[in-house]
Scaffold this active site. Structure first.
Site, short mmCIF file in Angstrom:
data_model
loop_
_atom_site.label_atom_id
_atom_site.label_comp_id
_atom_site.label_asym_id
_atom_site.label_seq_id
_atom_site.Cartn_x
_atom_site.Cartn_y
_atom_site.Cartn_z
N GLY A 21 0.81 -1.23 0.00
CA GLY A 21 0.00 0.00 0.00
C GLY A 21 0.84 1.26 0.00
O GLY A 21 0.50 2.25 0.64
N LEU A 22 1.91 1.24 -0.78
CA LEU A 22 2.86 2.35 -0.72
C LEU A 22 2.51 3.51 -1.64
O LEU A 22 3.10 4.57 -1.52
CB LEU A 22 4.27 1.84 -1.09
N SER A 23 1.58 3.29 -2.58
CA SER A 23 1.37 4.30 -3.62
C SER A 23 0.05 5.02 -3.45
O SER A 23 -0.99 4.57 -3.95
CB SER A 23 1.43 3.64 -5.00
N ASN A 26 -2.95 5.29 -6.10
CA ASN A 26 -3.05 4.04 -6.88
C ASN A 26 -4.07 3.17 -6.14
O ASN A 26 -3.78 2.62 -5.07
CB ASN A 26 -1.65 3.41 -6.95
N ALA A 28 -5.57 0.28 -6.56
CA ALA A 28 -5.35 -1.15 -6.31
C ALA A 28 -4.31 -1.34 -5.21
O ALA A 28 -4.48 -2.20 -4.33
CB ALA A 28 -4.88 -1.84 -7.60
N HIS A 138 9.67 4.50 -2.25
CA HIS A 138 10.08 3.15 -2.64
C HIS A 138 10.48 3.08 -4.10
O HIS A 138 11.36 2.31 -4.47
CB HIS A 138 8.98 2.13 -2.32
N ARG A 139 9.85 3.90 -4.94
CA ARG A 139 10.16 3.85 -6.36
C ARG A 139 11.44 4.64 -6.67
O ARG A 139 12.19 4.29 -7.58
CB ARG A 139 8.97 4.36 -7.17
N GLU A 175 8.13 9.91 -14.33
CA GLU A 175 7.75 8.50 -14.15
C GLU A 175 7.94 7.69 -15.43
O GLU A 175 7.37 6.62 -15.60
CB GLU A 175 6.30 8.41 -13.65
N HIS A 250 -1.01 7.27 -13.61
CA HIS A 250 -0.16 7.39 -14.80
C HIS A 250 -1.07 7.48 -16.02
O HIS A 250 -2.15 6.87 -16.05
CB HIS A 250 0.73 6.15 -14.98
N ASN A 363 -1.40 -4.59 -7.42
CA ASN A 363 -0.62 -3.42 -7.03
C ASN A 363 -0.74 -2.30 -8.06
O ASN A 363 0.06 -1.35 -8.07
CB ASN A 363 0.86 -3.79 -6.86
N CYS A 369 2.15 -1.80 -17.95
CA CYS A 369 3.05 -1.32 -16.89
C CYS A 369 4.30 -2.20 -16.82
O CYS A 369 5.37 -1.73 -16.46
CB CYS A 369 2.39 -1.38 -15.52
O1 SUG Z 1 4.02 3.23 -9.06
N1 SUG Z 1 2.61 0.34 -7.66
C1 SUG Z 1 3.16 1.02 -8.82
C2 SUG Z 1 2.40 0.63 -10.06
C3 SUG Z 1 3.04 1.16 -11.30
C4 SUG Z 1 2.25 0.88 -12.51
N2 SUG Z 1 2.92 1.36 -13.66
C5 SUG Z 1 2.37 1.97 -14.72
N3 SUG Z 1 1.15 2.46 -14.66
N4 SUG Z 1 3.07 2.18 -15.76
C6 SUG Z 1 3.10 2.53 -8.62
O2 SUG Z 1 2.11 3.01 -8.05
C7 SUG Z 1 2.59 -0.39 -5.34
C8 SUG Z 1 3.56 -1.03 -4.37
C9 SUG Z 1 2.89 -1.44 -3.11
O3 SUG Z 1 1.93 -0.78 -2.69
O4 SUG Z 1 3.34 -2.45 -2.51
C10 SUG Z 1 3.30 0.29 -6.51
O5 SUG Z 1 4.40 0.76 -6.38
#
Ligand code: SUG
Length: 445
Positions: A21-23, A26, A28, A138-139, A175, A250, A363, A369
């Site tokens: 749940g780091l993003s 996002n 999902a 994290h990214r 990104e 994105h 995720n 992706c």
């Molecule tokens: O950056 N999810 C990535 C998903 C990236 C998808 N890439 C593209 N759309 N091109 C992000 O949000 C979730 C990791 C976590 O929650 O454990 C994560 O980093």
């Protein structure tokens, strides 16, 4: 017509794939936070996808995962002592730090870099700018090794230019290819590059209310300059802030293209009409827009089904195939739209194929992706490190490697286990032999 083809380089899903749940923004990632993951199933799904793409007659490449867990990062942040002590202390201080250094997020190779193929660039080389990924801690940890990996794979400096990432600062938040779309009459011909941003520092009043923006216009402009793109064939467009607030973190969650086909949702962009006019300048009547309307399905359906995160690919007979996640077929409105699009002769998409990448989808990462597109001429392809190109032999080697090393279940408490940490690094050490990327990882230095 120049003979060139698009090679998709997929991120090999690493042994520490988990749901943290780091993003923020996002949907999902947030909704699956804390659930147990299955790294082995995830990696096998990724390899099955690569196998499927080669079965279509396409060339497929592999990008290595990152050194995870990366305990160097925790030590740089002041945690000290044994590995076990460092993991425990980080978890006590801030569990999201622990999660970050275990994240397998480099699987989403669309975020590794922005790529401009040689027909588009002033010096006739393929240009790549690794993404700085400053929006999420994290990214951001991926940048150093991603740059090194790209320089090892695309080492021939007469043909490839792998730039440094942009400065790691919010002003240049980047990104990568997830916010970049290239159009061309055929892959090997000069194209038109569309850069999509969420925020413009010169016009910050138009912005989101709920979720953060990730890509800045300043970053897009810098990459276009670095790559030596023709300003007449470069278009900048803003994401619709409401789309970002609905979970479109994105642009590749809401739009995609292949050659002259442009598939997008009507709510994707802030000013779609002027953007289409800008694209139609150099592309003319060849541009084939397939616009999904709210009457077809909502932006929410786009985010849950990930239709726009399909890969549209040109197969050897010249037709196009839409490679979609299974979730598209499970949404009636979206599936009906796909059927209508295939039936419509105004676009060259001839069929749809559906893939199971559910471990990644949980995720927020769909088929597109997972891949970095690199258009290469034959000579350029011959200059790529051949050990990362997907063959039946590499397939077998990677499946055996995954079966040998990967856990089939990972949950939060496992991230405290120093023995698991060591096992993951042993696996990566072996991988650099398989992919012929010696010394890729900092721990090997
Ligand atoms: O950056 N999810 C990535 C998903 C990236 C998808 N890439 C593209 N759309 N091109 C992000 O949000 C979730 C990791 C976590 O929650 O454990 C994560 O980093």
């Amino acid at each position: 017509m120049a003979t060139a083809q698009e090679v998709n380089f997929d991120g090999l899903i690493g042994p520490t794939h988990n749901y943290a749940g780091l993003s923020h923004g996002n949907v999902a990632s947030a909704s699956n936070a804390g659930g147990a993951s299955n790294p082995k199933a995830a990696a096998l799904q990724g390899l099955a996808k690569m196998r499927f793409m080669t079965s279509l007659g396409l060339t497929q490449g592999v990008l290595p995962p990152q050194q995870r867990p990366d305990l160097r990062v925790l030590r740089d942040l002041g945690f000290s002592g044994s590995d076990e002590g460092v993991l425990r202390a980080a978890a006590d201080a801030d569990p999201t730090l622990l999660n970050a250094v275990w994240s397998a997020s480099s699987m989403w190779a669309a975020n590794a870099a922005t790529v401009s193929p040689s027909p588009d660039t002033a010096d006739g080389r393929v240009h790549m700018t690794p993404a700085n990924l400053t929006s999420n801690f994290h990214r951001s940890l991926e940048t150093e090794t991603a740059t090194r990996a790209l320089r090892m794979i695309f080492a021939d400096q007469d043909r490839f230019a792998v730039h440094d990432p942009l400065p790691g600062q919010a002003r240049f938040s980047d990104e990568g290819a997830a916010n970049h779309v290239r159009f061309a009459p055929a892959h090997g011909e000069p194209g038109v590059e569309l850069f999509v941003y969420g925020v413009d520092g010169h016009d910050p009043t138009i912005t989101t209310r709920r979720f953060p923006t990730r890509q800045t216009r300043a970053a897009c402009e810098a990459i276009a300059r670095l790559h030596g793109l023709d300003p007449e064939r470069t278009v900048f467009a803003r994401q619709h802030p409401d789309a970002i607030d609905a979970g479109v973190f994105h642009n590749d969650v809401i739009a995609t293209a292949n050659e002259t086909v442009f598939l997008y949702h009507e709510q994707a962009f802030a000013t779609p009409r002027s953007m289409i006019t800008d694209l139609a300048g150099p592309l003319g009547a060849r541009l084939r827009c397939v616009e999904a309307h709210n009457a077809d399905f909502s932006i929410r359906d786009a985010v849950t089904s990930y239709l726009f995160n399909s890969q549209i690919v040109t197969v050897p007979d010249g037709s196009m195939v839409l490679v979609a996640p299974l979730e598209v077929r499970e949404n009636d409105a979206v599936a009906a739209f796909v059927d209508r699009t295939i039936a419509d002769d105004a676009n060259p998409i001839a069929r749809a194929e559906y893939l199971d990448v559910r471990e990644s989808m949980r995720n927020g990462g769909g088929p597109a992706c997972l891949r970095l597109r690199v258009v290469l001429t034959e000579a350029e392809r011959a200059a790529v490190n051949p050990a990362v190109l997907f063959t039946p032999r590499l397939d077998r080697a990677l499946v055996a490697w995954v079966e040998k090393h990967y856990p089939d279940r990972l949950s939060t408490k496992d991230l405290l286990d120093p023995a698991l940490a060591r096992r993951c690094l042993d696996a990566l050490d072996e991988l650099t032999g398989i992919l012929k990327l010696p010394g890729l990882y900092p721990f090997q230095g």
